[in-house]
Design an enzyme around this catalytic site. Structure first.
Site, PDB file in Angstrom:
ATOM      1  N   LYS A   1      13.368 -56.812  86.639  1.00  0.00           N
ATOM      2  CA  LYS A   1      14.141 -55.598  86.361  1.00  0.00           C
ATOM      3  C   LYS A   1      13.674 -55.088  84.990  1.00  0.00           C
ATOM      4  CE  LYS A   1      17.599 -53.029  84.919  1.00  0.00           C
ATOM      5  NZ  LYS A   1      16.887 -52.367  83.817  1.00  0.00           N
TER       6      LYS A   1
ATOM      7  N   THR B   1      24.865 -58.196  76.177  1.00  0.00           N
ATOM      8  CA  THR B   1      24.525 -58.228  77.607  1.00  0.00           C
ATOM      9  C   THR B   1      24.328 -59.663  78.078  1.00  0.00           C
ATOM     10  OG1 THR B   1      23.378 -56.133  77.251  1.00  0.00           O
ATOM     11  CG2 THR B   1      23.033 -57.177  79.357  1.00  0.00           C
TER      12      THR B   1
ATOM     13  N   GLY C   1      17.236 -59.733  75.984  1.00  0.00           N
ATOM     14  CA  GLY C   1      17.973 -58.521  75.622  1.00  0.00           C
ATOM     15  C   GLY C   1      19.018 -58.838  74.563  1.00  0.00           C
TER      16      GLY C   1
ATOM     17  N   GLU D   1      23.142 -57.262  63.975  1.00  0.00           N
ATOM     18  CA  GLU D   1      21.776 -56.849  64.349  1.00  0.00           C
ATOM     19  C   GLU D   1      21.724 -55.323  64.475  1.00  0.00           C
ATOM     20  OE1 GLU D   1      20.186 -57.388  68.347  1.00  0.00           O
ATOM     21  OE2 GLU D   1      18.290 -58.061  67.503  1.00  0.00           O
TER      22      GLU D   1
ATOM     23  N   GLU E   1      17.215 -64.967  75.969  1.00  0.00           N
ATOM     24  CA  GLU E   1      16.447 -64.696  74.735  1.00  0.00           C
ATOM     25  C   GLU E   1      17.105 -63.474  74.113  1.00  0.00           C
ATOM     26  OE1 GLU E   1      13.833 -65.984  73.189  1.00  0.00           O
ATOM     27  OE2 GLU E   1      13.259 -67.532  74.601  1.00  0.00           O
TER      28      GLU E   1
ATOM     29  N   CYS F   1      13.283 -58.582  68.000  1.00  0.00           N
ATOM     30  CA  CYS F   1      14.307 -59.617  67.849  1.00  0.00           C
ATOM     31  C   CYS F   1      14.006 -60.509  66.648  1.00  0.00           C
ATOM     32  CB  CYS F   1      14.369 -60.453  69.109  1.00  0.00           C
ATOM     33  SG  CYS F   1      12.768 -61.133  69.572  1.00  0.00           S
TER      34      CYS F   1
HETATM   35  P1  NAD Z   1      20.054 -54.752  76.491  1.00  0.00           P
HETATM   36  O1  NAD Z   1      20.803 -56.025  76.486  1.00  0.00           O
HETATM   37  O2  NAD Z   1      20.814 -53.491  76.363  1.00  0.00           O
HETATM   38  O3  NAD Z   1      19.215 -54.596  77.849  1.00  0.00           O
HETATM   39  C1  NAD Z   1      18.252 -55.541  78.235  1.00  0.00           C
HETATM   40  C2  NAD Z   1      18.056 -55.457  79.745  1.00  0.00           C
HETATM   41  O4  NAD Z   1      19.278 -55.818  80.383  1.00  0.00           O
HETATM   42  C3  NAD Z   1      17.714 -54.054  80.264  1.00  0.00           C
HETATM   43  O5  NAD Z   1      16.753 -54.156  81.282  1.00  0.00           O
HETATM   44  C4  NAD Z   1      19.028 -53.584  80.831  1.00  0.00           C
HETATM   45  O6  NAD Z   1      18.892 -52.638  81.868  1.00  0.00           O
HETATM   46  C5  NAD Z   1      19.618 -54.867  81.378  1.00  0.00           C
HETATM   47  N1  NAD Z   1      21.076 -54.859  81.538  1.00  0.00           N
HETATM   48  C6  NAD Z   1      21.991 -54.136  80.848  1.00  0.00           C
HETATM   49  N2  NAD Z   1      23.231 -54.416  81.290  1.00  0.00           N
HETATM   50  C7  NAD Z   1      23.101 -55.343  82.258  1.00  0.00           C
HETATM   51  C8  NAD Z   1      24.032 -56.036  83.088  1.00  0.00           C
HETATM   52  N3  NAD Z   1      25.342 -55.835  83.019  1.00  0.00           N
HETATM   53  N4  NAD Z   1      23.546 -56.932  83.965  1.00  0.00           N
HETATM   54  C9  NAD Z   1      22.217 -57.169  84.059  1.00  0.00           C
HETATM   55  N5  NAD Z   1      21.291 -56.533  83.308  1.00  0.00           N
HETATM   56  C10 NAD Z   1      21.731 -55.633  82.413  1.00  0.00           C
HETATM   57  O7  NAD Z   1      18.952 -54.888  75.383  1.00  0.00           O
HETATM   58  P2  NAD Z   1      17.934 -53.778  74.863  1.00  0.00           P
HETATM   59  O8  NAD Z   1      18.680 -52.769  74.081  1.00  0.00           O
HETATM   60  O9  NAD Z   1      17.051 -53.338  75.977  1.00  0.00           O
HETATM   61  O10 NAD Z   1      17.010 -54.654  73.890  1.00  0.00           O
HETATM   62  C11 NAD Z   1      17.329 -54.946  72.589  1.00  0.00           C
HETATM   63  C12 NAD Z   1      17.878 -56.344  72.449  1.00  0.00           C
HETATM   64  O11 NAD Z   1      16.969 -57.300  73.002  1.00  0.00           O
HETATM   65  C13 NAD Z   1      18.032 -56.733  70.978  1.00  0.00           C
HETATM   66  O12 NAD Z   1      19.248 -57.395  70.806  1.00  0.00           O
HETATM   67  C14 NAD Z   1      16.857 -57.670  70.753  1.00  0.00           C
HETATM   68  O13 NAD Z   1      17.021 -58.539  69.677  1.00  0.00           O
HETATM   69  C15 NAD Z   1      16.763 -58.364  72.063  1.00  0.00           C
HETATM   70  N6  NAD Z   1      15.446 -58.982  72.262  1.00  0.00           N
HETATM   71  C16 NAD Z   1      15.337 -60.340  72.224  1.00  0.00           C
HETATM   72  C17 NAD Z   1      14.090 -60.955  72.352  1.00  0.00           C
HETATM   73  C18 NAD Z   1      13.915 -62.449  72.297  1.00  0.00           C
HETATM   74  O14 NAD Z   1      12.850 -62.937  72.684  1.00  0.00           O
HETATM   75  N7  NAD Z   1      14.884 -63.214  71.813  1.00  0.00           N
HETATM   76  C19 NAD Z   1      12.963 -60.163  72.525  1.00  0.00           C
HETATM   77  C20 NAD Z   1      13.111 -58.784  72.550  1.00  0.00           C
HETATM   78  C21 NAD Z   1      14.358 -58.198  72.426  1.00  0.00           C
END
Ligand code: NAD
Length: 479
Positions: free
Chosen positions: A171, A227, A223, A382, A246, A281
């Site tokens: 996804k 979430t 993400g 964050e 992650e 992140c």
């Molecule tokens: P997000 O949590 O908003 O979304 C991430 C993904 O989850 C998207 O594909 C989104 O469509 C999906 N999603 C949203 N709601 C959902 C639900 N209820 N059920 C299932 N899937 C759902 O994150 P974002 O804004 O896309 O990314 C930023 C975040 O990601 C930051 O917090 C960042 O630190 C983190 N991140 C972490 C890493 C890591 O390796 N630790 C790497 C990159 C980004």
């Protein structure tokens, strides 16, 4: 540029024909669209993955690896196209994004080569008998990825599950899904139908449907922590699942009095990942500087951040692009205002850059705050944007307490020339990935992941591959 989803080996539209627009964050122009998938599409994708999985798992590791190499070669062949789309769709600057595109293919080859390392053990539990473990694939793995490195994450998303005998449903992030469309086209050409499925759409629709699917036991999510917690809850409402997360970070970089400042200052700026506007992140967004060096470091960092060239993401000279989307920009603007309100001193940036080029788009100058204290929200939450907090410290216990005073625990950077200080501090910081005299770089084979609310599970390593398998114990007893 009109992309489709990949379900069961076919490039398809969503069940209800809905589409989502892709916006270029540098100009706010619509540059393409992808299907707005539905729960019905997700159901089809999981069914396709499920029916393809037994035959995929029955292949030898070499055969699976050969298929994966075809995908990697396909990505290489279209690398220039992927790069251009990815840069336009994310706003991340092109000079740095070349590595992302290369990494996606490289990770697939790298994981393909590790297939024989996913192995069990023999245990001398009883004399005369054989007690062994084998690693069994889960079946269908669901992978949900964020917007900051879409193609790099998508490549990684398929690599681990496939080599371990699983099929996968990916996804992509709704804000930047175009490159996943190309990946779908490549996978259609290179893989048996149903082995990789890609379903675009809103998280709450298709993401949730994937998490809640009763026959997808293994979910790997990258993400936000918010979430991540929703996903853990949703998964647990349906079945017992293996969910790895992650998540975000609010990462400390600690500069000790004996640090080599010629290296530490550029590293602090590099650690912010301004090439993707701090939307990383692992960004070292809290810079803890010893009192004796505070002014020098602040000045050096401010000078370098001020000199960063903000510009169009497709221009190789640009060092900073726009933020990925409107919500992210609004979040950064909100936190910058909050920092000022809370009494921090804004030393650099924090406003929209001037000039016609920046009239439209999600632009903001990277911001450096001085005199930040740990009671401020900018020091704890964050932002996932180009906002750096510089914090003064004088005692070692004090700085470690401050470094650990957030809900996150992803990365940490420690700058000192003293080996005892380096090791003791590395052990005391509550972070999953620690650099001593370094920042930013991920090292191949080393497990990446977070402590506390930064996640659970580790990726980028053999740990990740093993996590796509379940251990089965087999006892061969002599008659
Ligand atoms: P997000 O949590 O908003 O979304 C991430 C993904 O989850 C998207 O594909 C989104 O469509 C999906 N999603 C949203 N709601 C959902 C639900 N209820 N059920 C299932 N899937 C759902 O994150 P974002 O804004 O896309 O990314 C930023 C975040 O990601 C930051 O917090 C960042 O630190 C983190 N991140 C972490 C890493 C890591 O390796 N630790 C790497 C990159 C980004």
């Amino acid at each position: 540029m009109s992309m489709q989803m990949l379900i069961g080996g076919e490039l398809v539209e969503s069940a209800n024909g809905g589409r989502m627009e892709a916006i270029d964050p540098a100009t706010e122009q619509v540059i393409g669209s992808v299907p707005a998938g539905t729960a019905q599409d997700m159901e089809k994708a999981v069914a396709a993955a499920e029916s393809a999985q037994p035959a995929w798992a029955a292949l030898s590791i070499d055969a699976r690896a050969a298929y994966m190499h075809k995908v990697a070669d396909g990505m290489d062949a279209r690398a220039a196209e992927i790069l251009e789309i990815e840069v336009k769709d994310t706003g991340n600057t092109i000079a740095k994004m070349e590595a992302d595109v290369q990494k996606a293919a490289e990770r697939i080859r790298n994981y393909a080569a590790l297939g024989f390392e996913v192995k069990g053990i023999t245990v001398p539990s009883t004399p005369g008998n054989l007690h062994v473990t084998v690693c069994e694939p889960y079946g269908v793995v669901g992978r949900i990825i964020p917007f900051n490195h879409p193609i790099a994450f998508a490549g990684r998303a398929l690599a681990g599950p496939l080599i371990t005998g699983n099929t996968v449903v990916i996804k992509p992030p709704e804000q930047s899904s175009l490159s996943a469309g190309i990946l779908g086209e490549i996978c259609k050409e290179c893989l048996p139908a149903g082995v990789v499925n890609i379903v675009t759409g809103e998280g709450a629709a298709v993401g949730d449907a994937l998490v809640r699917h009763p026959r997808v036991k293994r979910i790997a999510f990258t993400g936000s922590a918010e979430t991540g917690m929703i996903i853990q809850r949703a998964a647990a409402e349906v079945a017992v699942k293996h969910v790895t997360l992650e998540l975000g970070g609010k990462n400390p970089m600690i500069v000790f009095p004996d640090a080599d400042l010629d290296k530490a200052i550029p590293a602090a700026v590099a650690g912010m990942n301004f090439a993707w506007q701090g939307q990383s992140c692992g960004s070292t967004s809290r810079l803890f500087v010893h009192d004796s060096l505070y002014d020098r470091v602040l000045e050096g960092v401010a000078e370098r951040v001020r000199a960063l060239r903000i510009g169009m993401p497709l221009d190789y000279d640009s060092q900073v692009g726009p933020m990925n989307n409107k919500e992210q920009l609004e979040k950064a603007v909100k936190y910058i205002a909050l920092g000022v309100e809370e009494g921090a001193r804004l030393v650099v940036g924090g406003k929209r850059p001037e000039g016609d080029m920046f009239a439209k788009g999600y632009w903001i100058e990277p911001a450096v705050f001085a005199d930040v204290t740990m009671d401020m929200r900018i020091a704890k939450e964050e932002i996932f944007g180009p906002v750096m907090s510089v914090i003064r410290w004088s005692g070692v216990d004090e700085v470690i307490e401050m470094a650990n005073a957030t809900d996150y625990g992803l990365t940490a950077a420690i700058w000192t020339r003293d080996i005892d200080t380096a090791i003791t501090t590395a052990r005391r910081v509550q972070s999953g990935y620690v650099w001593i005299n370094g920042t930013s770089r991920h090292y191949r084979g080393m497990p990446f992941g977070g402590m506390k609310n930064s996640g659970t599970g580790r990726e980028e390593s053999i740990d990740e591959l093993l996590s796509y398998t379940e251990t089965k114990a087999i006892h061969v007893l002599t008659a």
